[in-house]
Scaffold this active site. Structure first.
Site, PDB file in Angstrom:
ATOM      1  CD1 TRP A  74      63.886  35.440  43.876  1.00  0.00           C
ATOM      2  CD2 TRP A  74      63.599  37.200  42.356  1.00  0.00           C
ATOM      3  NE1 TRP A  74      62.796  36.196  44.347  1.00  0.00           N
ATOM      4  CE2 TRP A  74      62.630  37.037  43.592  1.00  0.00           C
ATOM      5  CE3 TRP A  74      63.559  38.120  41.757  1.00  0.00           C
ATOM      6  CZ2 TRP A  74      61.502  38.339  43.495  1.00  0.00           C
ATOM      7  CZ3 TRP A  74      62.582  39.257  41.662  1.00  0.00           C
ATOM      8  CH2 TRP A  74      61.771  39.067  42.605  1.00  0.00           C
ATOM      9  CG  ASN A 100      67.150  27.280  40.652  1.00  0.00           C
ATOM     10  OD1 ASN A 100      68.054  28.147  40.767  1.00  0.00           O
ATOM     11  ND2 ASN A 100      66.459  27.280  39.590  1.00  0.00           N
ATOM     12  N   GLY A 101      66.303  27.095  45.042  1.00  0.00           N
ATOM     13  CA  GLY A 101      65.297  26.384  46.325  1.00  0.00           C
ATOM     14  C   GLY A 101      65.877  26.895  47.479  1.00  0.00           C
ATOM     15  CD  GLU A 482      43.402  41.058  46.123  1.00  0.00           C
ATOM     16  OE1 GLU A 482      43.830  42.190  46.465  1.00  0.00           O
ATOM     17  OE2 GLU A 482      44.274  40.583  45.373  1.00  0.00           O
ATOM     18  CG  HIS A 505      23.485  51.487  56.581  1.00  0.00           C
ATOM     19  ND1 HIS A 505      22.699  51.969  57.354  1.00  0.00           N
ATOM     20  CD2 HIS A 505      23.858  50.351  56.856  1.00  0.00           C
ATOM     21  CE1 HIS A 505      22.566  51.178  58.459  1.00  0.00           C
ATOM     22  NE2 HIS A 505      23.371  50.343  58.254  1.00  0.00           N
ATOM     23  CE  LYS A 605      53.877  41.938  39.600  1.00  0.00           C
ATOM     24  NZ  LYS A 605      52.462  41.560  40.266  1.00  0.00           N
TER      25      LYS A 605
HETATM   26  C1  F6R Z   1      47.039  44.529  42.110  1.00  0.00           C
HETATM   27  C2  F6R Z   1      48.251  44.773  42.391  1.00  0.00           C
HETATM   28  C3  F6R Z   1      48.689  46.225  43.218  1.00  0.00           C
HETATM   29  C4  F6R Z   1      49.813  46.158  43.835  1.00  0.00           C
HETATM   30  C5  F6R Z   1      50.296  47.740  44.244  1.00  0.00           C
HETATM   31  C6  F6R Z   1      51.325  47.631  45.482  1.00  0.00           C
HETATM   32  O1  F6R Z   1      46.720  43.171  41.439  1.00  0.00           O
HETATM   33  O2  F6R Z   1      49.102  44.096  42.163  1.00  0.00           O
HETATM   34  O3  F6R Z   1      47.559  46.767  43.707  1.00  0.00           O
HETATM   35  O4  F6R Z   1      49.382  45.482  45.045  1.00  0.00           O
HETATM   36  O5  F6R Z   1      50.484  48.417  43.268  1.00  0.00           O
HETATM   37  O6  F6R Z   1      52.526  47.080  44.850  1.00  0.00           O
HETATM   38  P1  F6R Z   1      53.424  46.390  45.676  1.00  0.00           P
HETATM   39  O7  F6R Z   1      52.947  45.365  46.479  1.00  0.00           O
HETATM   40  O8  F6R Z   1      54.583  46.201  44.766  1.00  0.00           O
HETATM   41  O9  F6R Z   1      53.958  47.663  46.767  1.00  0.00           O
END
Ligand code: F6R
Length: 610
Positions: A74, A100-101, A482, A505, A605
């Site tokens: 990675w 790794n590291g 957040e 408000h 994701k």
């Molecule tokens: C919530 C989350 C999303 C991402 C957003 C942006 O936990 O993960 O709100 O932060 O979709 O994603 P990146 O950071 O990959 O641009």
């Protein structure tokens, strides 16, 4: 995150290495490779992309031999490429290393090695290690490794082979996990248990500064000083799925627990040896260009946008440059005033978010310089930005972002201090004080995580509600946002975050008997004001949990129903701690509601559509 596997025995090592690497695929990687002792000597095959590419190469040209090491990479130093993939070798091709590291001082070491006549074929820190070991070798690979690691600063888990001693596989660990699998007539190494679980359930877990010398029939354990040690075998009774999560029930929980390491790794190599200044070698901007910055735009989506809200406070506070923070999907369409003296900072864990990428391109079209804060080397955002700070959080698998967000906060603090150094808005003593406090954060996060059972209780009671509010002022409001997003996305409980003073408000109309309110209160100069807002909601029947900085508990305790105290840190750094209880509350609330924590409904994701 990178993965290591190694084998010494009587079977074809190629097959065992590939199978082991497949078990590590879930962690994410961008290239892979193996090194095997064949009749011709130590041979290496590597390939960018999926393991299938490497398998394709091996199909036509297999490596026969019963000793080998393998790696999934990675990218951290240098883009994903065949040349940057592991294993790395020295110039004689007699030594091979998987790692790794992060080696913090690799550039210094590289210069020294080049001066000795060694030439480099990759951009990695790891290649330095193979040359170092070759330099130190005088007939005993174990001693050569022991001497080589003494030159290295940083984190490493290593698997090392030399053609001169084909019956030994050496493994060594410092601040990066490594396990030794004990078999019958064969032994293994793995960065993670899943890599070797198919072959053995008996493992030694190496601690920092320990190493192992593996032969077909024995495993010898010692310290890097050479002192022989003995260890209990750990018998793994996890199934593969549990092993992938390192024994945690969910990736999200594992990633919350990985935050102390993510903080350390993101700081690693970016603080001077005396701890008094920030070193950001990756920033190509000259001091003159930095002095020319008139304003900063921070652009991102979701959780990364929330990191940007904190980033605004950090940069304005430290460098006194005006900052605007925008949601990426809005940025382009509001016709922002972008000039060549604007620095645009895009923040993205994945580096592939379509709206963020479009904002980056818009900024560049208008002549602004773009800095990316991202977790993925070689991602689109990283490739297209002028400067890149890589957050060293490692791959994040759970959809809900945790360790990526907090390492973005660390990156913002480092960058804010860097600007302050260059602009002279803060003196050296101040920078040193903040860095000292930052070094304490990993342990402080651990202390918060130890309180997980208390937070589980809070979450269990919250999980029975359908509405909830988070409030805070200043940077606490950014953290509240957040916390609210985290809770919504995985528990499906409706929640809103409000600037504490704004409730009256309009929103106060929604406060009714028993409604939970979580108040984040870490800023000394603002807490009295937030306390009066707490009184407003309490008077209407709200049940209030206060998340406060140590030292404020007495004052705040009188006004709230429950208190969660975070360890004392500088106000500037409090978001890196105050968000941790909010992450854990969200996790346990989702669990209590029986949701799929790691894969919440309707979410992905990586969001690559606008
Ligand atoms: C919530 C989350 C999303 C991402 C957003 C942006 O936990 O993960 O709100 O932060 O979709 O994603 P990146 O950071 O990959 O641009």
């Amino acid at each position: 995150m990178c993965g290591i596997v190694g084998y010494i025995g009587n079977r074809e090592s190629q097959d065992i290495l590939i199978e082991g690497l497949k078990k590590l695929e879930y962690r994410g990687y961008d290239s892979a490779g193996i090194a095997v002792f064949t009749q011709e000597g130590l041979e290496v095959r590597k390939s960018i992309g999926r393991l299938a590419n490497l398998e394709g190469k091996l199909e036509g040209d297999p490596l026969h031999g019963s000793v080998g090491i393998g790696h999934t990479r990675w990218a951290t130093h240098g883009k994903p490429s065949d040349a940057n993939s592991h294993p790395h070798t020295d110039n004689s091709h007699k030594f091979s290393v998987v790692h790794n590291g992060i080696i913090e001082n690799y550039l210094e070491l590289k210069e020294e090695l080049i001066a000795k006549g060694r030439h480099f074929v990759s951009e990695t820190d790891t290649e330095v290690i193979s040359h170092l070991i070759a330099e130190e070798y005088d007939g005993d690979i174990v001693q050569a490794v022991q001497r080589a690691v003494k030159h290295m600063r940083g984190a490493y888990a290593l698997g090392v082979l030399t053609e001169y001693e084909p019956d030994r596989l050496v493994a060594v660990r410092f601040a990066s996990p490594l396990v030794i699998g004990v078999g019958k007539g064969e032994n293994f190494i793995g960065s993670d248990i899943p890599a070797i679980l198919e072959y053995t359930r008996d493992v030694y877990i190496l601690n920092d500064g320990e190493m192992a010398v593996l032969t077909t029939n024995a495993v010898e354990l010692m310290t890097i000083e050479g002192e022989v040690i003995s260890k209990e075998i750990f018998h793994v009774d996890w199934d593969l799925v549990t092993a992938e999560k390192a024994g945690f029930d969910h990736f999200m929980l594992k990633e919350i627990y990985e935050q102390p390491k993510a903080y350390r790794d993101t700081m690693m190599g970016r603080v001077s040896e005396d701890g008094r200044s920030v070193v950001l070698k990756e920033i190509g901007m000259t001091a003159e260009q930095i002095r020319g910055i008139r304003k900063v735009h921070i652009v991102a989506c979701g959780t990364a946008f929330h990191a940007g809200l904190v980033g605004k406070t950090v940069i304005e506070g430290l460098a006194r440059i005006p900052v605007e923070t925008d949601v990426a999907s809005e940025y382009r369409y509001r016709s922002p005033i972008i000039t060549p003296d604007t620095l645009v900072i895009v923040v993205s864990q994945s580096g592939e978010t379509a709206d963020t990428l479009a904002a980056l391109r818009e900024a560049k079209r208008n002549g602004a310089r773009v800095l990316a804060i991202t977790n993925v080397v070689g991602s689109s955002v990283a490739r297209e930005a002028d400067d890149v700070i890589i957050t060293q959080a490692g791959p994040e698998i759970a959809v809900a972002s945790t360790k990526a967000y907090t390492s973005q906060l660390i990156a913002f603090n480092l960058f804010g201090l860097y600007l302050a150094q260059v602009l002279g808005t803060r003196d050296e003593a101040f920078v040193a004080e903040v860095l000292e406090a930052m070094h304490k954060l990993p342990e402080q996060v651990e202390a918060i995580i130890e309180q997980a059972p208390v937070l589980k209780q809070v979450a269990d009671s919250i999980s029975t509600h359908n509405n909830l509010f988070f409030i805070g002022r200043g940077v606490d409001f950014a953290v509240a946002q957040e916390g609210s997003l985290k809770l919504k996305e995985i528990s499906y409980i409706h929640s809103e975050a409000y600037a504490a003073g704004e409730l009256k408000h309009g929103t106060l109309a929604l406060i009714e008997d028993g409604i939970p309110v979580i108040a984040v209160i870490t800023q000394k100069d603002l807490y009295e004001k937030t306390l009066s807002n707490i009184k407003e909601v309490k008077a209407r029947g709200a049940h209030v949990l206060g998340v406060v900085n140590a030292g404020m508990e007495e004052e705040v305790g009188k006004s709230v129903d429950e208190l969660f105290v975070i360890p004392k840190t500088l106000q500037l750094l409090s978001p890196t701690l105050s968000v941790i209880p909010l992450q854990l509350i969200s996790y346990y609330a989702s669990l209590a509601r029986g949701n799929d924590v790691d894969k919440p409904r309707n979410l992905a994701k990586s969001v690559t559509v606008e």
